[in-house]
Scaffold this motif. Structure first.
Motif, PDB file in Angstrom:
ATOM      1  N   SER A 129      19.571 116.902  25.677  1.00 54.58           N
ATOM      2  CA  SER A 129      18.748 118.240  25.417  1.00 54.58           C
ATOM      3  C   SER A 129      18.660 118.943  26.909  1.00 54.58           C
ATOM      4  O   SER A 129      19.010 118.128  27.737  1.00 54.58           O
ATOM      5  CB  SER A 129      17.444 117.960  24.835  1.00 54.58           C
ATOM      6  N   THR A 130      17.911 120.051  26.847  1.00 54.75           N
ATOM      7  CA  THR A 130      17.934 120.813  28.123  1.00 54.75           C
ATOM      8  C   THR A 130      16.300 121.283  28.182  1.00 54.75           C
ATOM      9  O   THR A 130      16.149 122.067  27.008  1.00 54.75           O
ATOM     10  CB  THR A 130      18.968 121.847  28.189  1.00 54.75           C
ATOM     11  N   ASP A 131      15.820 121.214  29.262  1.00 49.53           N
ATOM     12  CA  ASP A 131      14.569 122.121  29.688  1.00 49.53           C
ATOM     13  C   ASP A 131      15.178 122.774  30.644  1.00 49.53           C
ATOM     14  O   ASP A 131      15.164 122.584  31.865  1.00 49.53           O
ATOM     15  CB  ASP A 131      13.584 120.965  30.216  1.00 49.53           C
ATOM     16  N   LYS A 132      15.211 124.203  30.319  1.00 44.47           N
ATOM     17  CA  LYS A 132      15.635 125.224  30.978  1.00 44.47           C
ATOM     18  C   LYS A 132      14.612 125.498  32.230  1.00 44.47           C
ATOM     19  O   LYS A 132      15.014 126.054  33.402  1.00 44.47           O
ATOM     20  CB  LYS A 132      15.969 126.539  30.574  1.00 44.47           C
ATOM     21  N   ASN A 133      13.146 125.501  32.009  1.00 42.49           N
ATOM     22  CA  ASN A 133      12.301 125.678  32.735  1.00 42.49           C
ATOM     23  C   ASN A 133      12.270 124.697  33.951  1.00 42.49           C
ATOM     24  O   ASN A 133      11.818 124.954  34.930  1.00 42.49           O
ATOM     25  CB  ASN A 133      10.900 125.572  32.056  1.00 42.49           C
ATOM     26  N   LYS A 134      12.583 123.390  33.785  1.00 42.37           N
ATOM     27  CA  LYS A 134      12.815 122.248  34.860  1.00 42.37           C
ATOM     28  C   LYS A 134      14.273 122.337  35.343  1.00 42.37           C
ATOM     29  O   LYS A 134      14.647 121.492  36.182  1.00 42.37           O
ATOM     30  CB  LYS A 134      12.442 121.008  34.401  1.00 42.37           C
ATOM     31  N   ASP A 135      15.469 123.023  35.043  1.00 42.89           N
ATOM     32  CA  ASP A 135      16.636 123.022  35.442  1.00 42.89           C
ATOM     33  C   ASP A 135      16.974 121.377  35.102  1.00 42.89           C
ATOM     34  O   ASP A 135      17.919 121.004  36.025  1.00 42.89           O
ATOM     35  CB  ASP A 135      16.998 123.277  36.942  1.00 42.89           C
ATOM     36  N   THR A 136      16.747 120.757  34.082  1.00 41.39           N
ATOM     37  CA  THR A 136      17.107 119.459  33.653  1.00 41.39           C
ATOM     38  C   THR A 136      17.455 119.402  32.491  1.00 41.39           C
ATOM     39  O   THR A 136      17.166 120.028  31.502  1.00 41.39           O
ATOM     40  CB  THR A 136      15.548 118.651  33.899  1.00 41.39           C
ATOM     41  N   VAL A 137      18.633 118.436  32.354  1.00 42.30           N
ATOM     42  CA  VAL A 137      19.190 118.011  31.154  1.00 42.30           C
ATOM     43  C   VAL A 137      18.830 116.349  30.994  1.00 42.30           C
ATOM     44  O   VAL A 137      18.886 115.599  31.722  1.00 42.30           O
ATOM     45  CB  VAL A 137      20.756 118.006  31.092  1.00 42.30           C
ATOM     46  N   TYR A 138      18.352 116.213  29.774  1.00 39.20           N
ATOM     47  CA  TYR A 138      17.821 114.916  29.354  1.00 39.20           C
ATOM     48  C   TYR A 138      19.026 114.128  28.419  1.00 39.20           C
ATOM     49  O   TYR A 138      19.629 114.808  27.774  1.00 39.20           O
ATOM     50  CB  TYR A 138      16.663 114.677  28.790  1.00 39.20           C
ATOM     51  N   LEU A 139      19.083 112.841  28.838  1.00 36.13           N
ATOM     52  CA  LEU A 139      19.749 111.825  27.598  1.00 36.13           C
ATOM     53  C   LEU A 139      18.864 111.120  27.267  1.00 36.13           C
ATOM     54  O   LEU A 139      18.589 110.010  27.873  1.00 36.13           O
ATOM     55  CB  LEU A 139      20.980 111.353  28.461  1.00 36.13           C
ATOM     56  N   GLN A 140      18.448 111.168  25.831  1.00 35.33           N
ATOM     57  CA  GLN A 140      17.378 110.205  25.376  1.00 35.33           C
ATOM     58  C   GLN A 140      18.334 109.011  24.751  1.00 35.33           C
ATOM     59  O   GLN A 140      19.053 109.378  23.872  1.00 35.33           O
ATOM     60  CB  GLN A 140      16.676 110.905  24.306  1.00 35.33           C
ATOM     61  N   MET A 141      18.062 108.047  25.185  1.00 36.76           N
ATOM     62  CA  MET A 141      19.119 106.612  24.502  1.00 36.76           C
ATOM     63  C   MET A 141      18.135 105.891  23.991  1.00 36.76           C
ATOM     64  O   MET A 141      16.911 105.202  24.515  1.00 36.76           O
ATOM     65  CB  MET A 141      19.604 105.998  26.089  1.00 36.76           C
ATOM     66  N   GLY A 142      18.312 105.358  22.724  1.00 34.96           N
ATOM     67  CA  GLY A 142      17.709 104.823  21.826  1.00 34.96           C
ATOM     68  C   GLY A 142      18.617 103.710  21.157  1.00 34.96           C
ATOM     69  O   GLY A 142      19.931 103.743  21.285  1.00 34.96           O
ATOM     70  N   SER A 143      17.946 102.492  20.603  1.00 38.02           N
ATOM     71  CA  SER A 143      18.767 101.475  20.285  1.00 38.02           C
ATOM     72  C   SER A 143      19.820 100.983  21.024  1.00 38.02           C
ATOM     73  O   SER A 143      20.995 100.720  20.725  1.00 38.02           O
ATOM     74  CB  SER A 143      19.377 101.951  18.856  1.00 38.02           C
ATOM     75  N   LEU A 144      19.316 100.709  22.027  1.00 31.05           N
ATOM     76  CA  LEU A 144      20.303 100.429  23.309  1.00 31.05           C
ATOM     77  C   LEU A 144      20.920  98.926  23.192  1.00 31.05           C
ATOM     78  O   LEU A 144      20.156  97.983  22.528  1.00 31.05           O
ATOM     79  CB  LEU A 144      19.602 100.377  24.784  1.00 31.05           C
ATOM     80  N   LYS A 145      22.217  99.004  23.478  1.00 30.11           N
ATOM     81  CA  LYS A 145      22.931  97.758  23.590  1.00 30.11           C
ATOM     82  C   LYS A 145      23.284  97.175  24.456  1.00 30.11           C
ATOM     83  O   LYS A 145      23.509  97.884  25.831  1.00 30.11           O
ATOM     84  CB  LYS A 145      24.172  97.832  22.375  1.00 30.11           C
ATOM     85  N   PRO A 146      23.705  95.850  24.910  1.00 30.37           N
ATOM     86  CA  PRO A 146      24.176  95.255  26.190  1.00 30.37           C
ATOM     87  C   PRO A 146      25.613  96.295  26.788  1.00 30.37           C
ATOM     88  O   PRO A 146      25.623  96.255  27.986  1.00 30.37           O
ATOM     89  CB  PRO A 146      24.561  93.812  25.841  1.00 30.37           C
ATOM     90  N   GLU A 147      26.247  96.749  25.463  1.00 33.57           N
ATOM     91  CA  GLU A 147      27.497  97.314  26.134  1.00 33.57           C
ATOM     92  C   GLU A 147      27.297  98.503  26.640  1.00 33.57           C
ATOM     93  O   GLU A 147      28.053  99.467  27.277  1.00 33.57           O
ATOM     94  CB  GLU A 147      28.288  97.548  25.000  1.00 33.57           C
ATOM     95  N   ASP A 148      25.965  99.198  26.481  1.00 31.60           N
ATOM     96  CA  ASP A 148      25.417 100.464  26.997  1.00 31.60           C
ATOM     97  C   ASP A 148      25.177 100.228  28.637  1.00 31.60           C
ATOM     98  O   ASP A 148      25.104 101.259  29.379  1.00 31.60           O
ATOM     99  CB  ASP A 148      24.305 100.952  26.513  1.00 31.60           C
ATOM    100  N   THR A 149      25.417  99.025  29.102  1.00 33.85           N
ATOM    101  CA  THR A 149      25.094  98.991  30.692  1.00 33.85           C
ATOM    102  C   THR A 149      26.313  99.374  31.434  1.00 33.85           C
ATOM    103  O   THR A 149      27.439  99.278  31.131  1.00 33.85           O
ATOM    104  CB  THR A 149      25.048  97.171  30.778  1.00 33.85           C
ATOM    105  N   ALA A 150      25.641 100.149  32.369  1.00 30.77           N
ATOM    106  CA  ALA A 150      26.746 101.267  33.072  1.00 30.77           C
ATOM    107  C   ALA A 150      25.900 101.972  34.121  1.00 30.77           C
ATOM    108  O   ALA A 150      24.863 101.998  34.120  1.00 30.77           O
ATOM    109  CB  ALA A 150      27.608 102.037  32.310  1.00 30.77           C
TER     110      ALA A 150
END
Length: 121
Positions: free
Chosen positions: A70-91
């Motif tokens: 998602s993007t918050d244009k007022n903050k010039d920021t893009v977020y990546l909300q990560m859920g149900s994380l798995k060990p293979e997401d390690t990076a």
């Protein structure tokens, strides 16, 4: 616009959640899109998710249904909300600006330094 800066990484247990941030000075005014990539130790860098300056989002099959960009244009920021994380997401997770000239003035292909995500079993 300025260089992307990532934040929000850390160490979590499997099944947990984490929200990454990619702040790009001038992201909104320059109509930049952002892509998230990750690179695990010993592996090649892979694309994770992207969002355009108009808000169209896309996800890799490996994270579809678990991650939300998602993007918050007022903050010039893009977020990546990560859920149900798995060990293979390690990076190391990095973000990159994207542009589609001549339609936007954004300078694309600018990379941040990255933020480490570690998921333990």
């Amino acid at each position: 616009q300025g260089q992307p800066v990532e934040s929000g990484g850390g160490s979590v247990q499997a099944g947990g959640s984490l929200r990454l941030s990619c702040t790009v000075p001038g992201l909104t005014s320059n109509q930049c899109g952002v892509g998230w990539y990750r690179q695990a130790a010993g592996n090649q860098r892979e694309w994770v998710s992207s969002i355009t300056s108009t808000g169209r989002a896309a996800y890799s099959d490996s994270v579809l249904g678990r991650f939300i960009i998602s993007t918050d244009k007022n903050k010039d920021t893009v977020y990546l909300q990560m859920g149900s994380l798995k060990p293979e997401d390690t990076a190391m997770y990095s973000c990159k600006t994207t542009s589609s000239p001549p339609f936007t003035p954004c300078t694309g292909d600018l990379w941040g330094q990255g933020t480490q995500v570690t998921v333990s079993a």
